[in-house]
Scaffold this motif. Structure first.
Motif, PDB file in Angstrom:
ATOM      1  N   GLY A 121      13.119  -3.984  -7.211  1.00 35.31           N
ATOM      2  CA  GLY A 121      13.282  -2.669  -7.832  1.00 35.31           C
ATOM      3  C   GLY A 121      12.180  -2.320  -8.812  1.00 35.31           C
ATOM      4  O   GLY A 121      11.898  -1.140  -9.044  1.00 35.31           O
ATOM      5  N   TYR A 122      11.526  -3.338  -9.373  1.00 32.62           N
ATOM      6  CA  TYR A 122      10.376  -3.104 -10.254  1.00 32.62           C
ATOM      7  C   TYR A 122       9.091  -2.928  -9.452  1.00 32.62           C
ATOM      8  O   TYR A 122       8.193  -2.191  -9.849  1.00 32.62           O
ATOM      9  CB  TYR A 122      10.201  -4.271 -11.229  1.00 32.62           C
ATOM     10  N   ALA A 123       9.017  -3.646  -8.315  1.00 34.53           N
ATOM     11  CA  ALA A 123       7.768  -3.681  -7.560  1.00 34.53           C
ATOM     12  C   ALA A 123       7.394  -2.317  -6.995  1.00 34.53           C
ATOM     13  O   ALA A 123       6.225  -1.909  -7.056  1.00 34.53           O
ATOM     14  CB  ALA A 123       7.871  -4.709  -6.428  1.00 34.53           C
ATOM     15  N   ILE A 124       8.358  -1.599  -6.429  1.00 34.09           N
ATOM     16  CA  ILE A 124       8.045  -0.332  -5.765  1.00 34.09           C
ATOM     17  C   ILE A 124       7.462   0.685  -6.747  1.00 34.09           C
ATOM     18  O   ILE A 124       6.386   1.254  -6.478  1.00 34.09           O
ATOM     19  CB  ILE A 124       9.284   0.222  -5.039  1.00 34.09           C
ATOM     20  N   PRO A 125       8.088   0.966  -7.892  1.00 31.51           N
ATOM     21  CA  PRO A 125       7.465   1.904  -8.838  1.00 31.51           C
ATOM     22  C   PRO A 125       6.106   1.416  -9.345  1.00 31.51           C
ATOM     23  O   PRO A 125       5.201   2.229  -9.575  1.00 31.51           O
ATOM     24  CB  PRO A 125       8.485   1.995  -9.984  1.00 31.51           C
ATOM     25  N   GLN A 126       5.958   0.094  -9.504  1.00 27.58           N
ATOM     26  CA  GLN A 126       4.666  -0.436  -9.952  1.00 27.58           C
ATOM     27  C   GLN A 126       3.575  -0.184  -8.914  1.00 27.58           C
ATOM     28  O   GLN A 126       2.448   0.183  -9.257  1.00 27.58           O
ATOM     29  CB  GLN A 126       4.785  -1.938 -10.240  1.00 27.58           C
ATOM     30  N   ILE A 127       3.909  -0.403  -7.640  1.00 31.03           N
ATOM     31  CA  ILE A 127       2.943  -0.111  -6.576  1.00 31.03           C
ATOM     32  C   ILE A 127       2.598   1.377  -6.577  1.00 31.03           C
ATOM     33  O   ILE A 127       1.439   1.768  -6.406  1.00 31.03           O
ATOM     34  CB  ILE A 127       3.499  -0.552  -5.208  1.00 31.03           C
ATOM     35  N   ASN A 128       3.610   2.212  -6.775  1.00 26.05           N
ATOM     36  CA  ASN A 128       3.373   3.659  -6.806  1.00 26.05           C
ATOM     37  C   ASN A 128       2.439   4.075  -7.937  1.00 26.05           C
ATOM     38  O   ASN A 128       1.733   5.083  -7.837  1.00 26.05           O
ATOM     39  CB  ASN A 128       4.694   4.414  -6.948  1.00 26.05           C
ATOM     40  N   ARG A 129       2.422   3.291  -9.025  1.00 31.71           N
ATOM     41  CA  ARG A 129       1.563   3.622 -10.175  1.00 31.71           C
ATOM     42  C   ARG A 129       0.196   2.963 -10.087  1.00 31.71           C
ATOM     43  O   ARG A 129      -0.710   3.312 -10.846  1.00 31.71           O
ATOM     44  CB  ARG A 129       2.248   3.180 -11.482  1.00 31.71           C
ATOM     45  N   ALA A 130       0.034   1.983  -9.181  1.00 31.34           N
ATOM     46  CA  ALA A 130      -1.206   1.205  -9.125  1.00 31.34           C
ATOM     47  C   ALA A 130      -2.396   2.103  -8.793  1.00 31.34           C
ATOM     48  O   ALA A 130      -2.305   3.005  -7.955  1.00 31.34           O
ATOM     49  CB  ALA A 130      -1.079   0.088  -8.103  1.00 31.34           C
ATOM     50  N   GLN A 131      -3.532   1.804  -9.437  1.00 36.75           N
ATOM     51  CA  GLN A 131      -4.746   2.599  -9.255  1.00 36.75           C
ATOM     52  C   GLN A 131      -5.855   1.832  -8.548  1.00 36.75           C
ATOM     53  O   GLN A 131      -6.862   2.424  -8.157  1.00 36.75           O
ATOM     54  CB  GLN A 131      -5.261   3.078 -10.613  1.00 36.75           C
ATOM     55  N   ASN A 132      -5.672   0.510  -8.380  1.00 38.08           N
ATOM     56  CA  ASN A 132      -6.728  -0.307  -7.776  1.00 38.08           C
ATOM     57  C   ASN A 132      -6.119  -1.603  -7.228  1.00 38.08           C
ATOM     58  O   ASN A 132      -4.906  -1.838  -7.348  1.00 38.08           O
ATOM     59  CB  ASN A 132      -7.838  -0.615  -8.800  1.00 38.08           C
ATOM     60  N   TRP A 133      -6.970  -2.431  -6.639  1.00 39.89           N
ATOM     61  CA  TRP A 133      -6.525  -3.674  -5.991  1.00 39.89           C
ATOM     62  C   TRP A 133      -5.818  -4.608  -6.964  1.00 39.89           C
ATOM     63  O   TRP A 133      -4.769  -5.173  -6.651  1.00 39.89           O
ATOM     64  CB  TRP A 133      -7.723  -4.349  -5.342  1.00 39.89           C
TER      65      TRP A 133
END
Length: 614
Positions: A226-238
């Motif tokens: 549940g934390y991973a998906i929003p974090q991926i959505n916010r990621a800006q780079n590798w």
């Protein structure tokens, strides 16, 4: 990952390659061993749903060095069971205005009730997923105190179980209260499964007089997904993407990545147990620490790749590295879809376009036919019917296209070949399903034309390979003439290989009128379970499709508005809505709609707006 999959594959193929006929006693011991694995798995599936065997996906990403746009192209098509409404909901999340408190600017696909986008892209990166199929479920045999059924042994001492009362609400009746017993490994499954109450170990093991079977499974522990998906959505780079992937623990996935700066990457996240002993394949003693999990593989040691020299990365549930030191699973898929994807990318001599990627996603090339068709063309036949069948095969492009007579002939032949070769020597529950493992088994047997596996034990004569090939081809022609007519030009793979979208509750009510309201079908489809366009059917059941590419997505990192997508059967879950099934024809023809991105493009194509006011 590692050599474990290859070792298991070799053992299985060598077993079927055995030339002498197995004596009855040896056969019995083999099937007893199979039963010891099969019964617990069947019990698990009854209790917790499908364990995911056979469910796959494709994803790949191509560097801008190999594309017409000069930027990466990322493709993904997760394979899931057929259902209606769609498991996916296509959605975009745009914060207005965008800020640290509301940073989202993403589009793609999600599940109902899930936070964020599961597969898709932001204004900076794109990502896709496939199932790893990791072995993260172990069965432990617990030694139970004969004087106290709620105690079990741990290293010579009796320990109290954790007792949890679960209340199950039942409509029109009193709630059912059931006590679930937990050991240090997890819940005791044998309390509710007769199949686990009488184990038949395939390896030497003295079963305790009083025992129970408990399940240790990563999915039963707290998850950070549940934390991973929003974090991926916010990621800006590798790096930010990988930091987010650390929390993508259950279920384990193969993640492919691309960004607008031209980078491509791959990361396998997940919780993979490190076992003190054994590989988790069989039930093991739980009363000592001999088979305990020692922890999980460290994220930094999990397989990854960034900007490889090949200029592309592809995964399709296959073995992705032969030199990996840890056990991920011993049951990788055999890589037919992956092989075809890799070949179609690597053989391109011109820069790869979005159209090329669409062609890869819709490819129906049958690698099994590459092996069998030359043998079918070489066998001696003496009737005009079989000669006509051989002529069809002679000019075939090996594509399992919907309207293809030859695709119908070959797949019906494949069903009969498996039955004619194995049904006389295997129990019914182990009849071949026709998937990738059987491709490999049969390919190995074909090299041994006089193997005892070709012999039909139900006849007095001893058959060889070519006799069984001829017999199976004859049966295929007989079946097609009976159901689709005498003229081979009228044979049609899509009319056999159909998909029906059944509502997961009301569509299986058994009431024809209700089922007619909520179900949609029958629809012709192409491919099979091992083509890139993976519409799986089961040779031991019927030609009906039971798993499909549940969505297809192609992201152009050079111009996000050029990105394409489709899912099925429709965006709406309302049976009488015009969008309940309107994507089916696009999906089965491997056509797409634009994944509009820029605000001006979205506004120009908007037909309805729904505002939710706080």
């Amino acid at each position: 990952i590692g050599g474990h999959g290859d070792a298991v594959k070799e053992d299985r193929e060598n077993f079927f390659a055995a030339s002498p006929r197995l004596p009855v006693a040896a056969s019995s011991s083999v099937f007893s061993a199979l039963e010891s694995i099969h019964q617990p798995m069947m019990a698990l599936e009854k209790l917790i749903g499908s364990t995911g065997v056979g469910v796959g996906s494709n994803n790949w990403v191509i560097s801008g060095k190999r594309t017409t746009t000069g930027k990466p192209i990322l493709a993904n098509d997760p394979h899931l069971g057929v259902q209606i409404p769609s498991i996916w909901y296509e959605v975009a999340l745009h914060c207005a205005p965008r800020s640290a408190e509301c940073p989202y600017n993403v589009a793609g696909f999600s599940f109902a009730g899930m936070i964020g986008i599961i597969v898709g892209h932001s204004d900076r990166i794109a990502w896709g997923v496939t199932n790893v199929g990791a072995d993260v479920m172990d069965l432990y045999i617990e030694k139970i105190n004969p004087k106290n059924p709620n105690q079990y042994e741990v290293n010579g001492k009796w320990v109290d179980m954790k007792l949890v009362k679960e209340t199950i609400q039942v409509a029109g009746s009193q709630p059912i209260v059931q006590t679930v017993r937990y050991t240090r490994h997890g819940p005791i499954l044998s309390d509710v499964s007769p199949n686990l109450q009488q184990l038949q170990p395939s390896q030497p093991l003295d079963l305790p007089q009083n025992y129970a079977v408990a399940l240790q499974w990563t999915a039963l522990a707290p998850s950070k997904l549940g934390y991973a998906i929003p974090q991926i959505n916010r990621a800006q780079n590798w790096q930010e993407f990988r930091n987010a992937a650390k929390n993508y623990d259950v279920p384990a996935q193969n993640l492919v990545y691309a960004d607008i700066d031209g980078n491509i990457g791959y990361q396998m996240p997940g919780k993979f147990p490190i076992r003190a002993k054994g590989d988790g394949r069989y039930p093991v003693p739980g009363w000592t620490d001999e088979y305990e999990w020692q922890g999980y593989i460290d994220f930094e040691e999990l397989p990854k790749s960034f900007n490889p020299t090949e200029g592309f990365i592809a995964s399709a549930n296959n073995l992705v590295s032969r030199e990996y030191p840890y056990l991920i699973t011993a049951d990788w898929v055999y890589g037919y879809r992956a092989k075809q994807i890799v070949e179609m990318i690597s053989q391109q001599t011109q820069p790869i376009s979005l159209k090329n990627v669409q062609q890869i996603q819709g490819d129906n090339h049958n690698l099994n036919a590459e092996t069998l068709v030359p043998l079918l063309q070489a066998i001696a036949v003496d009737t005009p019917r079989l000669q006509a069948a051989q002529k069809l095969l002679q000019n075939w492009n090996l594509q399992l296209e919907m309207t293809s007579p030859t695709a119908a002939l070959f797949e019906v032949f494949w069903k009969h070949l498996l039955a004619d070769t194995f049904h006389d020597q295997l129990p019914k529950r182990y009849f071949p399903d026709g998937g990738d493992r059987w491709y490999s088994v049969v390919a190995n047997l074909l090299k041994q034309p006089n193997s005892s596996w070709w012999d039909n034990r139900n006849t007095p004569k001893v058959e060889n390979r070519d006799q069984i090939l001829r017999e199976s081809l004859t049966k295929a022609v007989d079946e097609l003439e009976r159901i689709q007519g005498k003229d081979p030009k009228n044979w049609n793979w899509g009319k056999l290989h159909t998909v029906t979208f059944r509502h997961s509750t009301l569509g299986k009510s058994g009431v024809p009128l209700i089922e007619a309201l909520f179900n949609r079908g029958v629809f012709a489809t192409a491919g099979n379970g091992e083509t890139v366009n993976a519409n799986r059917w089961m040779a031991n059941k019927s030609f009906e499709v039971n798993e499909i590419p549940s969505l297809r997505m192609i992201v152009d990192l050079g111009n996000l508005d050029n990105s394409l997508a489709i899912h099925t059967p429709g965006q709406s879950g309302h049976a009488f809505h015009r969008h309940y099934q309107d994507m089916v024809n696009y999906w089965r023809q491997v056509e797409y709609h634009p994944m509009l991105w820029q605000t001006t493009n979205v506004a120009a194509n908007t037909t309805e707006t729904l505002k939710l006011m706080p």
